[in-house]
Design a protein around this motif. Structure first.
Motif, PDB file in Angstrom:
ATOM      1  N   UNK A  33       0.838  -1.206   0.000  1.00  0.00           N
ATOM      2  CA  UNK A  33       0.000   0.000   0.000  1.00  0.00           C
ATOM      3  C   UNK A  33       0.869   1.249   0.000  1.00  0.00           C
ATOM      4  N   UNK A  34       1.897   1.258   0.861  1.00  0.00           N
ATOM      5  CA  UNK A  34       2.790   2.412   0.921  1.00  0.00           C
ATOM      6  C   UNK A  34       3.528   2.613  -0.400  1.00  0.00           C
ATOM      7  N   UNK A  35       3.922   1.516  -1.034  1.00  0.00           N
ATOM      8  CA  UNK A  35       4.615   1.613  -2.320  1.00  0.00           C
ATOM      9  C   UNK A  35       3.695   2.208  -3.379  1.00  0.00           C
ATOM     10  N   UNK A  36       2.415   1.758  -3.382  1.00  0.00           N
ATOM     11  CA  UNK A  36       1.484   2.302  -4.367  1.00  0.00           C
ATOM     12  C   UNK A  36       1.223   3.780  -4.129  1.00  0.00           C
ATOM     13  N   UNK A  37       1.180   4.188  -2.864  1.00  0.00           N
ATOM     14  CA  UNK A  37       1.009   5.614  -2.574  1.00  0.00           C
ATOM     15  C   UNK A  37       2.199   6.425  -3.078  1.00  0.00           C
ATOM     16  N   UNK A  38       3.400   5.897  -2.851  1.00  0.00           N
ATOM     17  CA  UNK A  38       4.600   6.606  -3.293  1.00  0.00           C
ATOM     18  C   UNK A  38       4.643   6.700  -4.815  1.00  0.00           C
ATOM     19  N   UNK A  39       4.263   5.602  -5.491  1.00  0.00           N
ATOM     20  CA  UNK A  39       4.235   5.626  -6.954  1.00  0.00           C
ATOM     21  C   UNK A  39       3.226   6.657  -7.456  1.00  0.00           C
ATOM     22  N   UNK A  40       2.050   6.722  -6.801  1.00  0.00           N
ATOM     23  CA  UNK A  40       1.037   7.697  -7.193  1.00  0.00           C
ATOM     24  C   UNK A  40       1.548   9.123  -6.993  1.00  0.00           C
ATOM     25  N   UNK A  41       2.259   9.362  -5.867  1.00  0.00           N
ATOM     26  CA  UNK A  41       2.796  10.705  -5.611  1.00  0.00           C
ATOM     27  C   UNK A  41       3.831  11.084  -6.666  1.00  0.00           C
ATOM     28  N   UNK A  42       4.722  10.153  -6.983  1.00  0.00           N
ATOM     29  CA  UNK A  42       5.750  10.437  -7.997  1.00  0.00           C
ATOM     30  C   UNK A  42       5.102  10.679  -9.361  1.00  0.00           C
ATOM     31  N   UNK A  43       4.044   9.904  -9.662  1.00  0.00           N
ATOM     32  CA  UNK A  43       3.352  10.092 -10.943  1.00  0.00           C
ATOM     33  C   UNK A  43       2.723  11.479 -11.027  1.00  0.00           C
ATOM     34  N   UNK A  44       2.106  11.930  -9.907  1.00  0.00           N
ATOM     35  CA  UNK A  44       1.509  13.271  -9.903  1.00  0.00           C
ATOM     36  C   UNK A  44       2.569  14.352 -10.077  1.00  0.00           C
ATOM     37  N   UNK A  45       3.693  14.193  -9.375  1.00  0.00           N
ATOM     38  CA  UNK A  45       4.768  15.182  -9.498  1.00  0.00           C
ATOM     39  C   UNK A  45       5.326  15.202 -10.914  1.00  0.00           C
ATOM     40  N   UNK A  46       5.444  14.025 -11.523  1.00  0.00           N
ATOM     41  CA  UNK A  46       5.946  13.942 -12.898  1.00  0.00           C
ATOM     42  C   UNK A  46       4.988  14.650 -13.857  1.00  0.00           C
ATOM     43  N   UNK A  47       3.673  14.431 -13.652  1.00  0.00           N
ATOM     44  CA  UNK A  47       2.683  15.075 -14.515  1.00  0.00           C
ATOM     45  C   UNK A  47       2.735  16.590 -14.371  1.00  0.00           C
ATOM     46  N   UNK A  48       2.891  17.072 -13.114  1.00  0.00           N
ATOM     47  CA  UNK A  48       2.992  18.518 -12.916  1.00  0.00           C
ATOM     48  C   UNK A  48       4.232  19.087 -13.587  1.00  0.00           C
ATOM     49  N   UNK A  49       5.352  18.373 -13.442  1.00  0.00           N
ATOM     50  CA  UNK A  49       6.592  18.847 -14.070  1.00  0.00           C
ATOM     51  C   UNK A  49       6.458  18.877 -15.588  1.00  0.00           C
ATOM     52  N   UNK A  50       5.838  17.835 -16.155  1.00  0.00           N
ATOM     53  CA  UNK A  50       5.655  17.813 -17.606  1.00  0.00           C
ATOM     54  C   UNK A  50       4.732  18.927 -18.070  1.00  0.00           C
ATOM     55  N   UNK A  51       3.698  19.219 -17.251  1.00  0.00           N
ATOM     56  CA  UNK A  51       2.781  20.299 -17.598  1.00  0.00           C
ATOM     57  C   UNK A  51       3.494  21.647 -17.579  1.00  0.00           C
ATOM     58  N   UNK A  52       4.321  21.867 -16.548  1.00  0.00           N
ATOM     59  CA  UNK A  52       5.081  23.111 -16.476  1.00  0.00           C
ATOM     60  C   UNK A  52       6.061  23.230 -17.644  1.00  0.00           C
ATOM     61  N   UNK A  53       6.700  22.102 -17.989  1.00  0.00           N
ATOM     62  CA  UNK A  53       7.641  22.116 -19.111  1.00  0.00           C
ATOM     63  C   UNK A  53       6.921  22.432 -20.410  1.00  0.00           C
ATOM     64  N   UNK A  54       5.732  21.844 -20.598  1.00  0.00           N
ATOM     65  CA  UNK A  54       4.969  22.116 -21.818  1.00  0.00           C
ATOM     66  C   UNK A  54       4.571  23.590 -21.901  1.00  0.00           C
ATOM     67  N   UNK A  55       4.162  24.152 -20.760  1.00  0.00           N
ATOM     68  CA  UNK A  55       3.819  25.580 -20.764  1.00  0.00           C
ATOM     69  C   UNK A  55       5.025  26.450 -21.079  1.00  0.00           C
ATOM     70  N   UNK A  56       6.169  26.064 -20.512  1.00  0.00           N
ATOM     71  CA  UNK A  56       7.386  26.824 -20.764  1.00  0.00           C
ATOM     72  C   UNK A  56       7.766  26.766 -22.247  1.00  0.00           C
ATOM     73  N   UNK A  57       7.655  25.592 -22.833  1.00  0.00           N
ATOM     74  CA  UNK A  57       7.966  25.457 -24.261  1.00  0.00           C
ATOM     75  C   UNK A  57       6.996  26.276 -25.108  1.00  0.00           C
TER      76      UNK A  57
END
Length: 278
Positions: free
Chosen positions: A128-152
């Motif tokens: 359960x803890x591993x799945x939570x951590x994976x979900x958190x990393x996935x959300x952070x990755x999506x936010x970073x990609x969104x910011x990068x897309x806006x910057x581009x």
């Protein structure tokens, strides 16, 4: 995953007293207001209680049993009349099979079951803890990609604006702030042949949550024609690319108003920015 489900996942560990103090206090606070979790915790505690009492009581040893029988026979002889000459023949005591090994096996099985249960719960909790951590990393990755897309996208718009400003084929119009936004100003550049244009603003008031700015092209003798909707940053800046209508490429006024988010077919508020009328 919601808080209620997280508390349900901790019930088994709480029944085995495997939670740390902070998690236990948090769970106890939740149990005070959640009947469903209290019932589930009771079931977990019943299950662990049964495992703890899985072995049966140990029978008395052969030596103790022989001593008890001997004491009973002595008491019987003392209570008989003295003239009784009947001889009491002691009955042989049959050897009793020891219950040690069955009890040991039962205890070992109970310990094994408890160990297995704890192991399964620990592994499940780690999953359960591993799945939570994976979900958190996935959300952070999506936010970073969104910011990068806006910057581009912003860099691409800046490149287009610089190219249009330096081109001999484009026309440029300066927009001045009205009484509604006296500190605002803007520039509109466009290619009369293709109609591709770029609006750059600064100093516009912050955009309300339920509204956006809308571009209007107002050809001479025509009603306003709607263009792109946009918002501004904290400094009132925006860079908006769009197409200017064919009717407005020769001679038109460019105006900016604040409209509902869904847009308007005609201006409904005061003008914030406007190019000079010809």
């Amino acid at each position: 995953m919601d808080d209620h489900q997280q508390y349900q996942e901790s019930l088994a560990l709480h029944a085995l007293e495997a939670l740390d103090a902070t998690e236990a206090r948090s769970l106890e606070a939740h149990l005070a207001s959640c009947a469903e979790c209290r019932a589930a915790l009771s079931e977990w505690r019943d299950a662990t209680g049964l495992l703890a009492h899985a072995s049966t009581p140990k029978a008395p040893s052969d030596e103790l049993r022989a001593r008890i029988l001997a004491a009973a026979r002595a008491e019987t002889r003392a209570s008989q009349p003295l003239e009784t000459s009947a001889r009491v023949v002691p009955m042989p005591i049959a050897p009793r099979r020891s219950n040690l090994w069955p009890n040991v096996l039962r205890i070992a099985a109970a310990v094994a079951i408890v160990g297995l249960l704890v192991g399964v719960i620990v592994m499940w909790r780690r999953d359960v803890l591993s799945r939570r951590e994976i979900a958190r990393i996935t959300r952070e990755k999506a936010r970073a990609e969104n910011l990068l897309a806006r910057e581009r996208e912003a860099r691409a718009k800046e490149g287009d604006a610089i190219a249009m400003l330096n081109s001999r084929d484009t026309k440029k119009m300066e927009l001045a702030g009205t009484e509604t936004a006296q500190n605002a100003r803007g520039t509109f550049v466009y290619d009369p042949k293709t109609g591709h244009g770029m609006l750059m603003t600064e100093g516009l008031p912050a955009t309300p949550a339920d509204k956006q700015y809308e571009v209007w092209f107002i050809p001479k003798g025509h009603t306003p024609m709607p263009g792109k909707m946009f918002t501004v940053d904290a400094s009132g800046r925006a860079m908006v690319a769009g197409e200017i209508p064919l009717e407005a490429r020769a001679n038109a006024v460019i105006a900016i108003t604040l409209e509902p988010k869904k847009g308007s077919a005609a201006p409904t508020s005061a003008i914030y920015l406007s190019s000079p009328s010809s």
